[in-house]
Design an enzyme around this catalytic site. Structure first.
Site, short mmCIF file in Angstrom:
data_model
loop_
_atom_site.label_atom_id
_atom_site.label_comp_id
_atom_site.label_asym_id
_atom_site.label_seq_id
_atom_site.Cartn_x
_atom_site.Cartn_y
_atom_site.Cartn_z
N GLY A 11 0.84 -1.21 0.00
CA GLY A 11 0.00 0.00 0.00
C GLY A 11 0.87 1.25 0.00
NE ARG A 21 14.23 16.37 -1.77
CZ ARG A 21 14.71 16.82 -0.60
NH1 ARG A 21 14.56 16.09 0.50
NH2 ARG A 21 15.34 17.97 -0.54
NE ARG A 72 -1.09 -5.02 -1.07
CZ ARG A 72 -1.81 -3.91 -0.83
NH1 ARG A 72 -2.69 -3.49 -1.71
NH2 ARG A 72 -1.65 -3.25 0.29
CG ASP A 103 3.02 -6.79 7.67
OD1 ASP A 103 2.42 -6.00 6.92
OD2 ASP A 103 2.50 -7.82 8.13
CB THR A 126 2.62 0.75 6.11
OG1 THR A 126 1.25 0.45 6.41
CG2 THR A 126 3.43 0.47 7.36
CG ASP A 128 -1.87 -0.29 7.83
OD1 ASP A 128 -2.75 0.54 7.55
OD2 ASP A 128 -1.64 -1.31 7.14
CG ASP A 130 1.02 -2.68 10.56
OD1 ASP A 130 1.91 -2.06 9.95
OD2 ASP A 130 0.26 -3.48 9.99
NE ARG A 155 -18.14 15.39 17.49
CZ ARG A 155 -18.52 14.38 18.30
NH1 ARG A 155 -19.79 14.18 18.57
NH2 ARG A 155 -17.62 13.56 18.80
NE ARG A 172 -2.51 -4.94 5.73
CZ ARG A 172 -1.97 -5.56 4.70
NH1 ARG A 172 -2.01 -6.87 4.63
NH2 ARG A 172 -1.39 -4.89 3.75
CD GLU A 188 -19.44 11.62 21.05
OE1 GLU A 188 -19.02 11.23 19.94
OE2 GLU A 188 -19.78 12.80 21.28
CD GLU A 228 -8.50 -1.56 6.92
OE1 GLU A 228 -9.10 -1.62 5.83
OE2 GLU A 228 -7.27 -1.34 7.00
NE ARG A 251 -28.31 9.25 7.09
CZ ARG A 251 -29.49 8.75 7.46
NH1 ARG A 251 -29.56 7.55 8.02
NH2 ARG A 251 -30.60 9.42 7.27
P1 ATP Z 1 0.56 -2.35 3.55
O1 ATP Z 1 0.41 -3.11 4.83
O2 ATP Z 1 0.78 -0.90 3.78
O3 ATP Z 1 -0.49 -2.62 2.53
P2 ATP Z 1 2.55 -4.31 2.80
O4 ATP Z 1 3.99 -4.13 2.45
O5 ATP Z 1 2.25 -5.08 4.04
O6 ATP Z 1 1.94 -2.85 2.85
P3 ATP Z 1 1.54 -6.47 1.13
O7 ATP Z 1 0.56 -6.39 0.04
O8 ATP Z 1 1.24 -7.36 2.28
O9 ATP Z 1 1.78 -4.96 1.57
O10 ATP Z 1 2.95 -6.97 0.52
C1 ATP Z 1 3.54 -6.35 -0.61
C2 ATP Z 1 4.22 -7.35 -1.51
O11 ATP Z 1 5.29 -8.00 -0.79
C3 ATP Z 1 3.36 -8.52 -1.97
O12 ATP Z 1 2.56 -8.19 -3.08
C4 ATP Z 1 4.41 -9.54 -2.35
O13 ATP Z 1 4.98 -9.26 -3.61
C5 ATP Z 1 5.45 -9.33 -1.26
N1 ATP Z 1 5.21 -10.29 -0.17
C6 ATP Z 1 4.31 -10.19 0.83
N2 ATP Z 1 4.33 -11.28 1.64
C7 ATP Z 1 5.29 -12.10 1.12
C8 ATP Z 1 5.80 -13.38 1.48
N3 ATP Z 1 5.35 -14.06 2.55
N4 ATP Z 1 6.77 -13.91 0.70
C9 ATP Z 1 7.25 -13.25 -0.38
N5 ATP Z 1 6.80 -12.04 -0.77
C10 ATP Z 1 5.84 -11.46 -0.04
#
Ligand code: ATP
Length: 336
Positions: A11, A21, A72, A103, A126, A128, A130, A155, A172, A188, A228, A251
């Site tokens: 993401g 940069r 991805r 991650d 990211t 998130d 996380d 609000r 996530r 709230e 979410e 809503r």
């Molecule tokens: P965000 O959480 O912000 O969406 P992210 O880096 O966690 O970002 P993912 O879609 O989970 O996003 O992973 C990005 C890409 O990393 C995947 O499309 C894939 O190409 C690679 N990837 C993720 N998990 C694995 C894995 N277990 N093994 C190999 N490649 C992976």
């Protein structure tokens, strides 16, 4: 080290351009070339790359998204994909690899390390927030600002119309955007993964809370932040369930991908810049399989594997403070 390859993956997050940069400018200071592979890991498989110079990156830090695109890639996850990516990196005489992502992207880096022996550095990008090993990830601060702006606007209308709003935010499986935006806007109620895990809320409990807040306050606006993946059917379903039980319009509002765009905040630009430069320094120090981070405002490094196997804990203090401010059920009881 003569040549670094870099990707943005998963993401997109505001501030990724700032990090990109910084990597290019810092590398240039050492005479290191940077090649940006486009569309995340997919670009390593298709050899879709651009050479990045100072002129390419000088004025990009104020923009969200990523000039080398993110994506991805399922294909990369296979053994064959990992091998192919490694072969391509060698063919371009790449000495080090930097990945900006979350991650999943770091798991991808571990996967690549099975086939490619050069140094690999992660930069946490990211919304998130996380990832273990950094106080903040690049993009998180901007996402909170965006959610806060939207919640303030909601609000206004909730107050004017005496409405209940359920605002769904991203994150996530983590409640960072949820708690920060809820706190910043005086929501709230918040439904966070960290709370749902132990004691999932029921419609009954929510109805009771809404009714007592309204009784104590004497007005009917009520804003709830829903993270979410924390309610079956999300904000839309929850609004229906509450409206069935309350004599009030409820809503849903899904903030969705607006949280990934907008002008990166100063915090994200600064964090991106610090981490980009730090990543180049780590490469030069011969480090590998680590994430560049900022911990207690100091530059830090964490083994990539820890960034997702160890769990960064959402501050209980924050959760308690926010919850304590809206505990009218207790107050109600004391009154009667
Ligand atoms: P965000 O959480 O912000 O969406 P992210 O880096 O966690 O970002 P993912 O879609 O989970 O996003 O992973 C990005 C890409 O990393 C995947 O499309 C894939 O190409 C690679 N990837 C993720 N998990 C694995 C894995 N277990 N093994 C190999 N490649 C992976």
């Amino acid at each position: 080290i003569n040549r670094i390859a870099i990707i943005t993956s998963g993401g997109d997050a505001p501030g990724m351009n700032a990090a990109l940069r910084a990597v290019v400018l810092a590398a240039e200071n050492y005479g290191i070339e940077v090649m940006g592979f486009r569309h995340g890991y997919e670009g390593l498989l298709t050899n879709d790359f651009v050479k990045l110079d100072r002129e390419d990156v000088e004025h990009i830090l104020q923009y969200s998204g990523t000039i080398i695109k993110s994506a991805r890639s399922e294909r990369f996850k296979s053994e064959e994909g990992g091998r192919e990516a490694a072969t391509n990196l060698d063919a371009h005489q790449i000495d080090a690899f930097i990945v900006i992502g979350g991650d999943g992207s770091f798991r991808g880096a571990e996967h690549l390390a099975n086939f490619w022996k050069g140094p690999i550095i992660g930069i946490p990008g990211t919304i998130d927030n996380d990832l273990f090993g950094t106080d903040n990830t690049i993009g998180y601060d901007t996402a909170v600002e965006t959610a806060m702006d939207a919640l303030d606007k909601i609000r206004d209308t909730a107050e004017a119309m005496d409405r209940v709003f359920i605002v769904e935010v991203m994150g996530r499986n983590a409640g960072y955007i949820g708690i920060s935006s809820a706190m910043a806007c005086g929501a709230e109620r918040m439904i966070l993964p960290e709370l749902q895990k132990d004691k999932p809320l029921t419609v009954d409990a929510l109805v009771k809370h809404i009714e007592s807040v309204q009784r104590v306050r004497g007005d009917s606006s009520y804003v709830m932040v829903l993270c979410e993946n924390q309610w079956p059917g999300g904000a839309v379903r929850l609004a229906e369930q509450l409206e069935d039980r309350l004599n009030l319009p409820c809503r849903p509002c899904l903030l969705g991908h607006v949280q990934r765009g907008g002008r990166p905040t100063a915090m994200d630009r600064i964090l991106g810049t610090r981490l980009g430069v730090h990543a180049v320094e780590l490469v030069r120090q011969g480090k590998t399989a680590v994430m560049a981070g900022v911990t207690a405002n100091e530059l830090s490094e964490t083994p990539l594997i820890d960034t997702w196997t160890k769990r960064k804990k959402l501050s209980e203090e924050l959760i308690n403070i926010q919850q304590s401010l809206f505990n009218p059920i207790k107050k109600d009881r004391n009154k009667s």
